[in-house]
Design a protein around this motif. Structure first.
Motif: not given
Length: 270
Positions: A148-158, A162-165, A178-182, A197-205
């Motif tokens: 089973c080939n799986v592609s995951l996409l992680c996004t934070v609407p709006g 944003v940095s992803y891991s 460290h990309q939105p895709w896995l 999926c861990n999404a971060t910016n300078l003030v929150s995660w």
């Protein structure tokens, strides 16, 4: 004439020194979450100061004097957008602003004035960021036999900047990317694989998780069949077609009845 020329030269240079004083090259960087509290503490105020002015030049271009304080613990706030949200700490000369918003981003500085009128500025470059909301995970599946080939996409609407891991409970330890895709592969009989999926910016995660193995084994609408399931269904279809052909042939033979023979010769003899 020489005095006039010197005065004119100093007037030309004064905006340059003012820009250097307010410039971001020597300013402390401050990042704060929207809705939080901004605290600006001037380090090493100059000795001999008698009065301090807190001022701001917002990114919108608006410029305000927030307050004025002196050594006698007297301070006065000006009429500006910070009125009611700004607080002054006399013990360390710091400025606190509560309930900050994105529009509060800009250049803040404290002007320390001594008895001779000389002003020493200490500045801060302030950026207000919105805290991140819940990430959204999208799963795309593609089956190849028992894989089973799986592609995951992680996004934070709006959200922007944003940095992803990624990290999963199976496979190499630690971050998986460290990309939105896995992209990953799951065997049909493998143990549960949960990815985060861990999404971060300078003030929150913010984080979101998904069970990849469960998604692969899902039998809901639109789910792919495994190789064995497809093979079994094809065999059943072939056997069913052969059985139907035999039955139809047998039915047609019965409907036609036994083969007919020619009528007997009844011609008389003379």
């Amino acid at each position: 004439m020489e005095h006039i020329t010197l005065l004119f030269f100093l007037l030309l240079l004064s905006p340059f020194f003012l820009c250097r004083a307010e410039g971001s090259s020597k300013c402390q960087e401050k990042v704060v979450a929207a809705g939080g509290e901004l605290r600006l503490l001037p380090e090493k105020p100059p000795q001999g100061w008698v009065k301090v002015h807190w001022k701001v030049r917002l990114d919108t271009g608006d410029k305000h004097r927030i307050l004025t304080a002196d050594r006698n613990s007297f301070f006065q706030f000006s009429n500006n957008p910070f009125l009611g949200r700004a607080f002054f700490r006399q013990e360390n000369l710091s400025l606190w602003i509560s309930r900050v918003i994105r529009a509060d981003s800009g250049l803040y500085w404290a002007e320390f004035e001594d008895t001779t009128g000389i002003v020493t500025p200490l500045c801060f470059r302030v950026s207000v960021w919105e805290p991140l909301g819940q990430p959204r995970l999208e799963t795309i599946l593609h089956r190849e036999q028992d894989l089973c080939n799986v592609s995951l996409l992680c996004t934070v609407p709006g959200a922007t900047n944003v940095s992803y891991s990624w990290s999963c409970n199976r496979g190499p330890p630690g971050a998986q990317g460290h990309q939105p895709w896995l992209h990953l592969q799951v065997l049909g009989d493998s143990d549960p694989t949960v990815c985060l999926c861990n999404a971060t910016n300078l003030v929150s995660w913010s984080t979101a998780t998904t069970d990849v193995t469960a998604a692969c084994h899902s039998s809901g609408p639109g789910a792919s069949w495994s190789y064995c399931s497809v093979k079994g269904m094809l065999c059943l279809l072939v056997l069913g077609s052969l059985g139907a052909a035999v039955a139809v042939t047998h039915l047609l033979v019965r409907q036609q009845g036994p083969p007919s023979h020619g009528a007997p010769n009844n011609s008389g003899t003379g």
